[in-house]
Design an enzyme around this catalytic site. Sequence first.
Site, mmCIF file in Angstrom:
data_model
loop_
_atom_site.group_PDB
_atom_site.id
_atom_site.type_symbol
_atom_site.label_atom_id
_atom_site.label_comp_id
_atom_site.label_asym_id
_atom_site.label_seq_id
_atom_site.Cartn_x
_atom_site.Cartn_y
_atom_site.Cartn_z
ATOM 1 N N HIS A 165 18.671 45.148 82.847
ATOM 2 C CA HIS A 165 17.853 44.123 83.582
ATOM 3 C C HIS A 165 16.756 44.383 83.695
ATOM 4 C CE1 HIS A 165 21.553 42.025 85.899
ATOM 5 N NE2 HIS A 165 21.645 42.149 84.525
HETATM 6 C C1 LIG Z 1 25.209 44.299 78.580
HETATM 7 C C2 LIG Z 1 24.276 43.362 79.067
HETATM 8 C C3 LIG Z 1 24.910 42.255 79.976
HETATM 9 C C4 LIG Z 1 23.993 41.483 80.666
HETATM 10 N N1 LIG Z 1 24.648 40.260 81.469
HETATM 11 C C5 LIG Z 1 23.803 39.557 82.005
HETATM 12 C C6 LIG Z 1 24.298 38.258 82.525
HETATM 13 O O1 LIG Z 1 25.603 38.045 82.751
HETATM 14 N N2 LIG Z 1 23.446 37.481 83.050
HETATM 15 C C7 LIG Z 1 22.059 37.429 82.943
HETATM 16 O O2 LIG Z 1 21.449 36.792 83.576
HETATM 17 N N3 LIG Z 1 21.551 38.869 82.212
HETATM 18 C C8 LIG Z 1 22.464 39.676 81.623
HETATM 19 N N4 LIG Z 1 21.806 40.782 81.313
HETATM 20 C C9 LIG Z 1 20.344 40.657 81.131
HETATM 21 C C10 LIG Z 1 19.740 39.866 80.202
HETATM 22 O O3 LIG Z 1 20.498 39.641 78.914
HETATM 23 C C11 LIG Z 1 18.347 40.172 79.942
HETATM 24 O O4 LIG Z 1 17.633 40.076 81.172
HETATM 25 C C12 LIG Z 1 17.492 39.007 79.011
HETATM 26 O O5 LIG Z 1 18.465 39.066 77.624
HETATM 27 C C13 LIG Z 1 16.259 39.538 78.501
HETATM 28 O O6 LIG Z 1 15.845 38.493 77.743
HETATM 29 P P1 LIG Z 1 14.358 38.805 77.185
HETATM 30 O O7 LIG Z 1 14.061 37.591 76.453
HETATM 31 O O8 LIG Z 1 13.421 39.330 78.129
HETATM 32 O O9 LIG Z 1 14.459 40.044 76.005
HETATM 33 P P2 LIG Z 1 15.224 40.371 75.010
HETATM 34 O O10 LIG Z 1 16.667 39.575 75.318
HETATM 35 O O11 LIG Z 1 15.504 42.004 75.114
HETATM 36 O O12 LIG Z 1 14.867 39.985 73.756
HETATM 37 C C14 LIG Z 1 13.850 40.785 73.104
HETATM 38 C C15 LIG Z 1 13.980 40.648 71.566
HETATM 39 O O13 LIG Z 1 12.800 41.168 70.892
HETATM 40 C C16 LIG Z 1 12.974 42.193 70.100
HETATM 41 N N5 LIG Z 1 12.394 43.273 69.758
HETATM 42 C C17 LIG Z 1 11.829 44.089 70.515
HETATM 43 N N6 LIG Z 1 10.630 44.615 69.948
HETATM 44 C C18 LIG Z 1 10.177 44.301 68.976
HETATM 45 C C19 LIG Z 1 9.294 44.169 67.936
HETATM 46 N N7 LIG Z 1 8.256 45.400 67.849
HETATM 47 N N8 LIG Z 1 9.236 43.490 66.989
HETATM 48 C C20 LIG Z 1 10.273 42.461 66.659
HETATM 49 N N9 LIG Z 1 11.297 42.296 67.628
HETATM 50 C C21 LIG Z 1 11.266 43.001 68.618
HETATM 51 C C22 LIG Z 1 14.374 42.659 70.399
HETATM 52 O O14 LIG Z 1 15.450 43.142 69.349
HETATM 53 C C23 LIG Z 1 15.083 41.504 71.105
HETATM 54 O O15 LIG Z 1 15.913 40.857 70.117
HETATM 55 C C24 LIG Z 1 22.873 41.625 80.649
HETATM 56 C C25 LIG Z 1 22.207 42.577 79.578
HETATM 57 C C26 LIG Z 1 23.104 43.478 79.259
HETATM 58 C C27 LIG Z 1 22.499 44.478 78.039
#
Ligand SMILES: Cc1cc2nc3c(=O)[nH]c(=O)nc-3n(C[C@H](O)[C@H](O)[C@H](O)COP(=O)(O)OP(=O)(O)OC[C@H]3O[C@@H](n4cnc5c(N)ncnc54)[C@H](O)[C@@H]3O)c2cc1C
Length: 520
Positions: free
Chosen positions: A453
């Site tokens: 998170h």
């Molecule tokens: C096991 C688990 C269970 C969870 N359960 C929940 C839940 O039930 N409910 C909830 O609300 N939240 C949950 N979360 C948290 C939630 O998944 C995250 O807060 C959310 O997905 C974050 O979204 P984001 O868009 O910030 O980043 P991310 O989902 O981290 O997306 C970032 C993307 O950027 C890519 N990336 C990174 N660096 C680079 C780069 N330099 N070049 C190209 N690509 C890159 C990564 O590979 C990734 O695909 C959970 C997380 C985990 C790990």
Amino acid sequence: MMRDWDMVVVGTGFGGSMVALAAVRAGLRVLLIERGRWVDRDDSAWDPRSILIDRKYRSVSPFETPRFGFGRTRFFPDEAVGGKSVFYGAASFRLREADFRLRDRYPDVCSDLTDWPIDYADLAPFYDQAERLLGVAGVAGSDPNEPTRAGPYGAAPPPFSAPARRVASAAEALGLRPFPIPLAINFASTDGRRPCVQCLTCDLFPCKIGAKNDLTVTVLPTAIAAGATVLHGTVAVRLRRDGREGRVSAVDCIDTASGERFSVTCRVCVVSAGAIPSAGLLLASGLGAVEPNGSWIGRCLMRHCSGIVIGIFGGRTNPERVFHKQVALTDFYFGDGHRSPPGPWGMIQGLQVPPPEYIVAEGGFPIGTLGAKTVDRQVFLLCIAQDLPDAENRVEIDPAMTDTYGAPIPRVFHSYSPRDRGARSALYREGARILRKAGALIRVRKPINTFSHALGTCRFGDDPARAALDPWCRFFGVPNLFVVDASFMPSSGGVNPSLTIAANALRVGQHVVAEWDRLA
Ligand SMILES: Cc1cc2nc3c(=O)[nH]c(=O)nc-3n(C[C@H](O)[C@H](O)[C@H](O)COP(=O)(O)OP(=O)(O)OC[C@H]3O[C@@H](n4cnc5c(N)ncnc54)[C@H](O)[C@@H]3O)c2cc1C
Ligand code: SF4
């Protein structure tokens, strides 16, 4: 592939996918760059060894983090198209109205706490949209401190399974108000996709049949059908700012399969690589030198102060062996008024009991081995305590410490305050009380030490001296650079963050489209 785009988005998680959808629907030429690959929907998806132990989707690029206990270690996250949505637990909560004005509510509890530059009402229509896009199944009006919403959810969750019923009855007997977790899961398919079979490998795993409404089965196919391009297996290593007014003109990339280096040009750049990698990428691109807001990049990293209370019962808790991450409690969201610690606490949720192989691997001998033997007599409650911002909790880079692709490894510095630990302890106590009432013979507390998170590393605000991004998540001082992943959040809230990230990215996407002629 074209090298020249209207919008280049780094990352295909909740932030990146949602902003891309809003932009491509308005006719912009959108490229999403993603370092992971598309997940396989085969037997490996539900195989604990493949996903949790052999780590099929483990990135080769680590973060350097504090080791639980002492010293430092390296953590290698999973990576895939769709980001963490592929592995997540699908709990889809809205923040509460008061979360946007926490500083007003608790003026003395934390010096780095700021109010949000927007109100719940600004985000509410985008929460509606995000819930529709993600097919969230929930029961409106059941969460006792649910924020105002325009209408019911689009679908209903299934009835409580045995472990959820056990927790809900005990909580009600204690005068609490349990309710069903809103879940982004396709329980009763209306779109021809296979519905959920309520298995035991949901949280932490990709869904083999695509019934979890992660971004690769919902938003990304829609964005691709509308014309967006997803370039997977591609790492963004640097933003180039050689345009007018210090604008980002190009993103330097590496193809992970061939090692080829290339650049794509853009009129607007959106960084959405996740709270830790985004801070690393911005710092590696020299944005830390932008004054005054550059110094906020990486600061105020939050991750929730979470932990699990495990109840061990005399008999089998889930005889039907079905999905049971179902019940939630928000009775202690803002504390209970008179008990310590001051400030917000958070929520308690049912959590899927992980597979025995994983418990052994995580816990080792003898704890993991004993835990695995009693797995069918356990119930897990997840305590998500809200952690408050501290500018010393941060992401830095050291140009001399690089990964396989020559990009700086994000270095994470983080410790919880006594208040945040106190909020978790308070939730532990309540979770243990519920499990005792439910008949648990033994209650065990286990802190969660992951960065699943992670949020807050590029917070948005009104004042560039106190925030990295403006209220539209535009980097102060760089007219065409936006950050829309979990980094933007100035406080963590007491709920899982994905729906808030999604809603905000839709809000920013709509703004970028509306202001396109001025921004591009
Ligand atoms: C096991 C688990 C269970 C969870 N359960 C929940 C839940 O039930 N409910 C909830 O609300 N939240 C949950 N979360 C948290 C939630 O998944 C995250 O807060 C959310 O997905 C974050 O979204 P984001 O868009 O910030 O980043 P991310 O989902 O981290 O997306 C970032 C993307 O950027 C890519 N990336 C990174 N660096 C680079 C780069 N330099 N070049 C190209 N690509 C890159 C990564 O590979 C990734 O695909 C959970 C997380 C985990 C790990
Ligand atoms: S519980 Fe449902 S959504 Fe989750 S992995 Fe199993 S089938 Fe997929």
